[in-house]
Each structure stands twice: as structure tokens, then as C-alpha cells.
Design a protein around this motif. Structure first.
Motif, PDB file in Angstrom:
ATOM      1  N   TYR A 396       0.782  -1.271   0.022  1.00 35.78           N
ATOM      2  CA  TYR A 396      -0.072  -0.094  -0.150  1.00 35.78           C
ATOM      3  C   TYR A 396       0.959   1.184  -0.023  1.00 35.78           C
ATOM      4  N   LEU A 397       0.421   2.267  -0.640  1.00 33.91           N
ATOM      5  CA  LEU A 397       1.061   3.631  -0.740  1.00 33.91           C
ATOM      6  C   LEU A 397       0.141   4.773  -0.601  1.00 33.91           C
ATOM      7  N   LEU A 398       0.535   5.353   0.597  1.00 29.74           N
ATOM      8  CA  LEU A 398      -0.502   6.399   1.262  1.00 29.74           C
ATOM      9  C   LEU A 398       0.206   7.666   1.318  1.00 29.74           C
ATOM     10  N   GLU A 399      -0.543   8.774   1.145  1.00 33.69           N
ATOM     11  CA  GLU A 399       0.154  10.216   1.073  1.00 33.69           C
ATOM     12  C   GLU A 399      -0.724  11.121   2.049  1.00 33.69           C
ATOM     13  N   VAL A 400       0.025  11.984   2.772  1.00 33.98           N
ATOM     14  CA  VAL A 400      -0.531  12.801   3.833  1.00 33.98           C
ATOM     15  C   VAL A 400       0.444  13.978   4.007  1.00 33.98           C
ATOM     16  N   HIS A 401      -0.314  15.266   4.087  1.00 37.52           N
ATOM     17  CA  HIS A 401       0.194  16.443   4.018  1.00 37.52           C
ATOM     18  C   HIS A 401       0.786  16.595   5.644  1.00 37.52           C
ATOM     19  N   GLU A 402       1.991  17.303   5.772  1.00 40.89           N
ATOM     20  CA  GLU A 402       2.643  17.527   7.006  1.00 40.89           C
ATOM     21  C   GLU A 402       1.849  18.271   7.975  1.00 40.89           C
ATOM     22  N   ASN A 403       0.962  19.024   7.411  1.00 38.94           N
ATOM     23  CA  ASN A 403       0.060  19.830   8.284  1.00 38.94           C
ATOM     24  C   ASN A 403      -1.081  19.175   8.774  1.00 38.94           C
ATOM     25  N   ALA A 404      -1.406  17.884   8.247  1.00 35.11           N
ATOM     26  CA  ALA A 404      -2.632  17.054   8.552  1.00 35.11           C
ATOM     27  C   ALA A 404      -2.829  17.265  10.044  1.00 35.11           C
ATOM     28  N   ALA A 405      -4.077  17.174  10.511  1.00 30.22           N
ATOM     29  CA  ALA A 405      -4.946  17.125  11.747  1.00 30.22           C
ATOM     30  C   ALA A 405      -4.354  15.977  12.442  1.00 30.22           C
ATOM     31  N   LEU A 406      -4.317  15.737  13.725  1.00 29.66           N
ATOM     32  CA  LEU A 406      -4.177  14.703  14.497  1.00 29.66           C
ATOM     33  C   LEU A 406      -5.461  13.698  14.282  1.00 29.66           C
ATOM     34  N   ASN A 407      -5.353  12.608  14.265  1.00 29.00           N
ATOM     35  CA  ASN A 407      -6.548  11.586  14.246  1.00 29.00           C
ATOM     36  C   ASN A 407      -7.305  11.437  12.875  1.00 29.00           C
ATOM     37  N   SER A 408      -6.589  12.276  11.951  1.00 40.96           N
ATOM     38  CA  SER A 408      -7.021  12.346  10.510  1.00 40.96           C
ATOM     39  C   SER A 408      -7.081  10.902   9.796  1.00 40.96           C
ATOM     40  N   LEU A 435       8.251   2.847  15.708  1.00 46.04           N
ATOM     41  CA  LEU A 435       8.672   3.032  17.341  1.00 46.04           C
ATOM     42  C   LEU A 435       8.125   4.071  17.775  1.00 46.04           C
ATOM     43  N   GLU A 436       8.045   5.395  17.192  1.00 46.63           N
ATOM     44  CA  GLU A 436       7.437   6.277  17.723  1.00 46.63           C
ATOM     45  C   GLU A 436       6.022   6.546  17.878  1.00 46.63           C
ATOM     46  N   ARG A 437       5.362   5.501  17.486  1.00 43.74           N
ATOM     47  CA  ARG A 437       3.904   5.563  17.704  1.00 43.74           C
ATOM     48  C   ARG A 437       3.272   6.715  16.804  1.00 43.74           C
ATOM     49  N   GLN A 438       3.521   7.058  15.600  1.00 43.88           N
ATOM     50  CA  GLN A 438       3.170   8.155  14.857  1.00 43.88           C
ATOM     51  C   GLN A 438       1.816   7.643  14.365  1.00 43.88           C
ATOM     52  N   PHE A 439       1.338   6.354  14.007  1.00 42.52           N
ATOM     53  CA  PHE A 439       0.205   6.071  13.443  1.00 42.52           C
ATOM     54  C   PHE A 439      -0.721   5.166  14.188  1.00 42.52           C
ATOM     55  N   ASN A 440      -2.239   5.223  14.028  1.00 46.90           N
ATOM     56  CA  ASN A 440      -2.728   4.164  14.614  1.00 46.90           C
ATOM     57  C   ASN A 440      -3.537   3.500  13.562  1.00 46.90           C
ATOM     58  N   ILE A 441      -4.286   2.587  14.069  1.00 45.32           N
ATOM     59  CA  ILE A 441      -4.967   1.888  12.833  1.00 45.32           C
ATOM     60  C   ILE A 441      -6.438   1.428  13.806  1.00 45.32           C
ATOM     61  N   ASN A 442      -7.592   1.211  12.975  1.00 44.35           N
ATOM     62  CA  ASN A 442      -8.736   0.745  13.682  1.00 44.35           C
ATOM     63  C   ASN A 442      -8.687  -0.742  13.509  1.00 44.35           C
ATOM     64  N   ALA A 443      -8.729  -1.415  14.408  1.00 42.54           N
ATOM     65  CA  ALA A 443      -8.816  -2.922  14.259  1.00 42.54           C
ATOM     66  C   ALA A 443      -9.859  -3.608  13.435  1.00 42.54           C
ATOM     67  N   ASP A 444     -11.003  -2.757  13.505  1.00 40.32           N
ATOM     68  CA  ASP A 444     -12.005  -3.600  12.731  1.00 40.32           C
ATOM     69  C   ASP A 444     -12.326  -3.160  11.117  1.00 40.32           C
ATOM     70  N   ASP A 445     -12.003  -1.755  10.797  1.00 40.97           N
ATOM     71  CA  ASP A 445     -11.826  -1.528   9.377  1.00 40.97           C
ATOM     72  C   ASP A 445     -10.690  -1.485   8.777  1.00 40.97           C
ATOM     73  N   GLY A 446      -9.379  -1.307   9.365  1.00 41.11           N
ATOM     74  CA  GLY A 446      -8.186  -0.981   9.012  1.00 41.11           C
ATOM     75  C   GLY A 446      -7.865   0.549   8.519  1.00 41.11           C
TER      76      GLY A 446
END
Length: 705
Positions: A396-408, A435-446
Motif C-alpha cells: 500500500y502507498l499512502l500520502e498525507v500532508h505534513e500539516n494534517a490534523a491529528l487523528n485524521s 517505534l515513535e507510534r506516529q500512526f494508529n489503525i482501527n482494528a475492525d476496518d483497517g
């Protein structure tokens, strides 16, 4: 009278000593007789033989003057008479004695010294010694004086057929290819006979086969063994035992014989095709078997051996030719079916293959018998297995702006259980990759969300691994790599590419380029960087310097006039505003330090320190020291004065009541607070020297538009 009588007797007894021997005939039917007499007159007697005797003797061996013969292996009750010595000087008065010397004299051969008869007192063996050389002499019985010179003769031992043929190199072994034509040479054997090969037929051998017919034959005289039957088959019988006989006397009855054995082995030729042990094979395999695993073995038997039995295996037809392959096992001579591509029970549950076994080494002599190959059918049943989850994409290849809001939400991964009884899936992040826990994932829908702020200037890419686990069976897990690219936003103002320090020659010319500077921006706009350069509004009409934008996105600083003087002002500070082309644009102010220096006539900088002018000629060293002491004293007074004034908190320069310190402050929308404000002293701006540029100080104005 006595003298005449002596001469008459001398004429009478002057014959030669005659030794009579009756020699044996050389023909096989004329045995040696014991009545052989050797006399000195035998040559003359031979010449006097009648014509009739000559004719009779044509079939016999010629007379030899100095030879006697005796049969070997004679073992009668009495010694055998070999021959007799006789001299004409012997009138029978027994006054002559015969003496025998040489090989075997006295031990093998014994002579009667009165009669001259020679006897063999031992049994003789021709194969041990074929002839003996002896010397005979007649002497006076009383005085032992020789009556004539000694005479040498030979006693030859006459051969009899007393040795059987022998095969010294037996038993023999030989090979011949199977399916050979009639009369193919196998080998030859040789027997030896110790009897005399030149006398009679005692050593004349004839060969025959006693056992081994009708498969083999032998040449009677040369002993060459050949095949007597065509196309003997090794697969029917591989080894044959042949008994060979050698018989002397030309093979006639009464001859002696010897035997030996010959083992003939038929060597293999490729005259048999491979044949599968069964026409249909069944195999089953789990769908999750590892690639390259052996599914099963098939074997085509070949009655041949060695390389003639080697077969190669191939898949020639079927609906699984792309998923399976077959290789040949040279040791076991069978075919191994292996998996080439993954199986899926849910997609296809069975496959049918047609495999072929063909000889590797084909003998063209037997190609007319038909193809040396065979085929069989292989059925493979795929068994269901609990498979791990399958992601919708291998990466998978994902893109995100560096000023994206938290939890987006950055993106989403999906996975499913490929089994018929589908199990729910739970998603998680492999924290070893985050290691720095910069991302989270929803366990049900990914869905992947942002946990901490991102800064593209620190890291453009983040590579994490997502784990999908079956809820019903936690051992069934899958992993997928996810690459997250941080997209740039314009959040960094441009600034000087390095810390510049310009040098201005006192003897410089107006319009001369003092320094060329360039800018840098930590951001990475899609269309590249384009910078705008300007002076502060209050410095637009700077009487000393001006700026010029270059085509390569750099900036040149030029001097407006000449005649700069280090003694008057040594350093100038020139604030330059740099703006980018972002949306919104950002800018900052960077200050260029310009130092006035003394240069050579060609513009090479020599010294940038303040120097004293040339002293008048004739000034003494004492005067110089006095001037220096005055300067130091003056400096001390100034320092004390300034210190006292600061204690009283009084401004150094106050012209009127409104001339107070004012701050001209500009605020940057993205500024960092108090650090982004710089103050300009009105007193400084009103200083007469301010027209020529800033005095040396640390004031820095950063402006963000």
C-alpha cells in the motif's frame, strides 16, 4: 726280425676305434632299440649303405654321428641300455677299458668299462632335461694310457606323451553385448603342453566345448570362442558357463586332455523401453503446501540397466501444467512431481496431468521396435486448509500532508479470509516498524490515522507493517508493508544558503559587485523554488548599496559609489528580505555583513583592520609612546563616563521630549512570538551616520508577509 714283426702288428692294429650305435628312427613308429653301437667307422659304414637302405631311410630321421637316444620315463626292472662304445683296437682280450665322463656320468649314465655298454640307471624326464653331453675314451686297461683321442657325443632324451595340456590363465571371464549377431567373437583361450612340440603329436592340441552349447562355439585350432546363437537376450539370461577342453595328439584317441571354464556375461544394450508400473496415479496435497514441495513420485521400470535404463520425465498435457513440474531422480530412476505455483482450494479442487517417461540414451539399432517411451495419468486432489488472511493489495502507498490534523484518516487497508468458512479479521500495527507510534489503525476496518504531527523536512517516508489476524484462529496472520509519503506544505521561510561576509575595497568603483548570495528553502514546492529579494522599506534609498536579481535565482549586491573609508566606518550591515513563491508566501530577513578593506590596485584584499595613518617624518619613539598613553587614558575616561551614565538610567542622546525610544514592530503570521520582533532605535536612525548604513550592531528584522 723282431722289428719286422712289430711293424706287421702295427699295421694290423691300426684301425680306428669304431663305436657302433644303431640310432632310432625319427618316425613315430620306430622306437629306440638298446642295440645301439657307436664306432669310429660309422661314417664309412653309412656311405656304404645300399640303395635299398637309402630308400627305406627316406621316411626316417637321418643318422647323426654324435647322438644317442633314450626314452624318457622308462622304468623297467633293469637299467635301460642306451648304447655301446667299441673300438677296433679291442681284439676281445679285455685289455682295453672304456671311460665315460660328462653330464650325468656315474649318476645317471653308467658304462661297463670292459664291454663299453652304456646304461641309464635313473628314470629320465625330457621336460626336466632334454639332452646330456658326455665324453668317451678308450685306454689301456693296465697302463690307463689313451689308445685314441677322447670323443664327445650327446644323449638326447626322447619324448613320450606324458604331459596333459594345461590352461595356465584359467578360469576365464569374457563379455559380449546382448543381441549380438551369430558368430560374434567373444574371446580366445590358450593351453600349453610341456611335451616336445617338434616330435610327433604329443604337443599338437585340438580345442572343443564340453559344456556351453548351443550358445557358443570354438575354433578347434585357434581356440577362438564365438556366439553360436543370434540375439541372445540379457534380460532372459545374463551369464553362461562354458567348459573348454584341449586334447593333444591332434585330438586322436589315447591323447591327454585338460579343461578350463569360461564365464560369459552378456552386457546390456538399450533394447527395452520404459514402462510405468501403473497407468493411473492418485495424489492429494494441502492447498497451503510450500512451493517446491514434492507432491508425489511416479516410476517407469526399464528392464535394461545402467545408462540404458535412465529415463527423463515430462508433463506433456493436462490442466495443471502451469502449477506443477516433474523432475528426474537419477538415483532412483523415478519422476518427482513438485508444486510450482500456489494452490487455492476455493478456486480449483483437482488437477489432471499426463506424464511421459522416455529413455535418455536410445540405441538406433532398436529404434524400429517403436518409441522408447511410455505415458501415465496423474490425478492431484487439492485439500482445504486454514489459510491466513489475504490483503487486497500486496503493498500500500499512502500520502498525507505534513500539516494534517491529528487523528485524521490517512488511508485504509483491507483483508479477507480466503477459506469457505470466512473468519472476521482484526488489524494492528507492527510497532517494531513504528517505534515513535506516529500512526494508529482501527482494528475492525483497517483505517490508518495520524497519532503525532508529521514534518516532511525531518522525514519524507514512513514505512510501517500492518498485521491482519483471524479472530477464530490467532495463528493465522498476514503482514503487508505500507509506505506513507509526507507531502510538503509551505511552512518554512527562505534564508541565506550560507553565512555570507562581503568585502568592500576602499578603492572600489561604483557599480562593482561586492557579493553574490543565494537562498535556500527547506520546503520542496512542486514547481521548484523562485525567490524574491528586496531591501527593507526604510533601506530602499540606501545611499551606499543596491541589489540586483540574477537569472539563476541569486542576488548580487553592488556599491553605489567609491571612496569608502575604513577609518570612518569599518563595517556595514545590509538587511535583505527574501520571499518564496509558496501559497501563502513566506519571507524572512537575512543580514549581510559588508567589511571595508584595503585592497591592492587590482582589487585583491590585503587588510580589513583599522590602521593608523602614516606618521609624520621625524616622530620619535618617545612621542609615539606618549600618544599611545594618552589614547589609553582617554578610553578609560570614556568607559567611566558611560558607566556612570548607565547607573543614572539617563539616555545618552535626548534631543526633545518626543525623542524617546520607540519600537517599530512587525508581526509574522507564522512567527514564533517575541523572537520574531526586532526594534530600531529612533536615536540611531536619526544619527547622521545612519544615512550611510547601519552601524555595527546585532539588530535583525525578520519579516514574514
Amino acid at each position: 726280425m723282431p722289428e719286422r714283426l712289430s711293424e706287421a702288428l702295427l699295421d694290423l692294429w691300426t684301425p680306428l676305434i669304431i663305436l657302433w650305435i644303431t640310432l632310432p628312427a625319427c618316425v613315430d613308429t620306430a622306437p629306440t632299440t638298446p642295440s645301439q653301437v657307436l664306432t669310429s667307422g660309422s661314417r664309412l659304414e653309412l656311405n656304404r649303405l645300399s640303395e635299398e637302405q637309402r630308400i627305406l631311410n627316406r621316411s626316417k630321421r637321418g643318422w647323426v654321428w654324435n647322438q644317442m637316444f633314450v626314452l624318457e620315463e622308462f622304468s623297467g626292472p633293469e637299467p635301460i641300455l642306451v648304447g655301446r662304445l667299441h673300438t677296433d683296437l679291442d681284439p676281445g682280450s679285455k685289455k682295453i677299458k672304456y671311460i665315460l665322463s660328462g653330464d650325468g656320468a656315474g649318476t645317471i649314465f653308467q658304462i661297463n668299462d670292459i664291454t663299453g655298454d652304456i646304461h641309464a640307471i635313473k628314470r629320465l624326464d625330457r621336460e626336466e632335461k632334454a639332452e646330456y653331453t658326455l665324453t668317451a675314451q678308450a685306454v689301456d686297461f693296465e697302463t690307463n694310457k689313451p689308445l685314441e683321442p677322447p670323443s664327445e657325443f650327446i644323449i638326447k632324451v626322447q619324448d613320450i606323451n606324458d604331459n596333459a595340456p594345461e590352461f595356465l590363465n584359467g578360469p576365464y571371464h569374457a563379455t559380449v553385448p546382448e543381441m549380438s549377431i551369430l558368430g560374434t567373437s567373444v574371446t580366445n583361450v590358450t593351453a600349453t603342453d610341456a611335451d616336445d612340440p617338434v616330435y610327433g603329436n604329443s604337443a599338437k592340441l585340438v580345442y572343443s566345448i564340453l559344456e556351453g552349447q548351443p550358445y557358443f562355439s570354438i575354433e578347434p585350432e585357434t581356440a577362438i570362442i564365438k556366439t553360436a546363437l543370434p540375439n541372445m537376450d540379457r534380460e532372459a539370461k545374463e551369464e553362461y558357463l562354458v567348459v573348454i577342453q584341449a586334447k593333444d595328439m591332434g585330438g586322436h584317441s589315447g591323447g591327454l586332455s585338460g579343461t578350463t571354464t569360461l564365464t560369459v556375461t552378456l552386457t546390456d544394450v538399450n533394447d527395452n523401453p520404459p514402462k510405468f508400473a501403473q497407468s493411473l496415479y492418485h495424489f492429494s496435497v494441502p492447498e497451503d503446501v510450500v512451493l517446491g514441495t514434492a507432491i508425489g513420485r511416479v516410476k517407469a521400470n526399464d528392464q535394461d540397466i545402467g545408462e540404458n535404463a535412465q529415463s527423463s520425465y515430462d508433463i506433456i498435457d493436462g490442466d495443471g501444467t502451469a502449477l506443477f513440474e516433474i523432475t528426474s531422480d537419477a538415483q532412483a530412476q523415478d519422476g518427482i512431481i513438485r508444486l510450482r505455483k500456489p494452490l487455492d482450494f476455493e478456486t480449483k479442487k483437482s488437477y489432471t496431468l499426463k506424464v511421459e517417461a522416455a529413455n535418455v540414451h536410445v540405441d538406433p539399432r532398436f529404434s524400429g521396435r517403436g518409441p522408447f517411451k511410455d505415458t501415465a495419468t496423474v490425478k492431484i486432489v487439492v485439500e482445504d486448509a486454514d489459510e491466513p488472511p489475504v490483503f487486497s493489495s500486496p503493498t500500500y502507498l499512502l500520502e498525507v500532508h505534513e500539516n494534517a490534523a491529528l487523528n485524521s484518516v490517512i488511508g485504509q487497508v483491507t483483508a479477507r479470509d480466503p477459506d469457505i468458512t470466512s473468519s472476521p479479521i482484526r488489524f494492528s500495527i507492527d510497532r517494531h516498524t513504528d517505534l515513535e507510534r506516529q500512526f494508529n489503525i482501527n482494528a475492525d476496518d483497517g483505517k490508518i490515522t495520524l497519532a503525532t504531527p508529521l514534518d516532511r523536512e525531518l522525514s519524507v517516508w514512513h514505512n510501517i507493517t500492518i498485521i491482519a489476524t483471524e479472530i477464530r484462529n490467532h495463528s493465522q496472520i498476514s503482514r503487508v508493508p505500507v509506505a506513507i509519503k509526507v507531502l510538503d506544505v509551505n511552512d518554512n521561510a527562505p534564508e541565506f544558503a550560507s553565512e555570507y561576509e562581503a568585502f568592500l575595497c576602499e578603492n572600489g568603483k561604483p557599480g562593482q559587485v561586492i557579493q553574490t548570495v543565494s537562498a535556500m528553502d527547506k520546503d520542496d514546492p512542486k514547481n521548484g523554488h523562485y525567490f524574491l529579494y528586496s531591501l527593507l522599506p526604510e533601506m530602499v534609498n540606501n545611499p551606499n548599496f543596491t541589489i540586483k536579481k540574477n537569472e539563476d535565482n541569486s542576488l548580487s549586491i553592488l556599491a553605489k559609489h567609491n571612496g569608502f573609508n575604513r577609518q570612518k566606518q569599518e563595517v556595514y550591515l545590509l538587511p535583505i528580505v527574501i520571499s518564496d513563491s509558496g501559497n501563502p508566501p513566506l519571507s524572512s530577513t537575512s543580514t549581510l555583513t559588508i567589511r571595508v578593506c584595503g585592497c591592492s590596485s587590482d582589487g585583491v584584499v590585503q587588510s580589513c583592520n583599522v590602521e593608523a595613518y602614516v606618521l609624520p617624518i621625524g616622530l620619535s619613539m618617545g612621542a609615539l609612546i606618549a600618544i599611545l598613553a594618552c589614547i589609553i587614558l582617554l578610553l578609560v575616561i570614556v568607559v567611566l563616563f558611560v558607566t556612570l551614565r548607565r547607573h543614572k538610567n539617563e539616555p545618552l542622546i535626548i534631543k526633545d521630549d518626543e525623542d524617546v525610544r520607540e519600537n517599530i514592530i512587525r508581526y509574522d503570521d507564522e512567527g514564533g512570538g517575541e523572537e520574531d520582533t526586532e526594534a530600531f532605535d529612533i536615536a540611531t536612525l536619526q544619527n547622521p551616520d545612519g544615512i550611510n548604513g547601519f552601524l555595527p550592531h546585532e539588530d535583525l528584522l525578520r519579516e514574514s508577509n
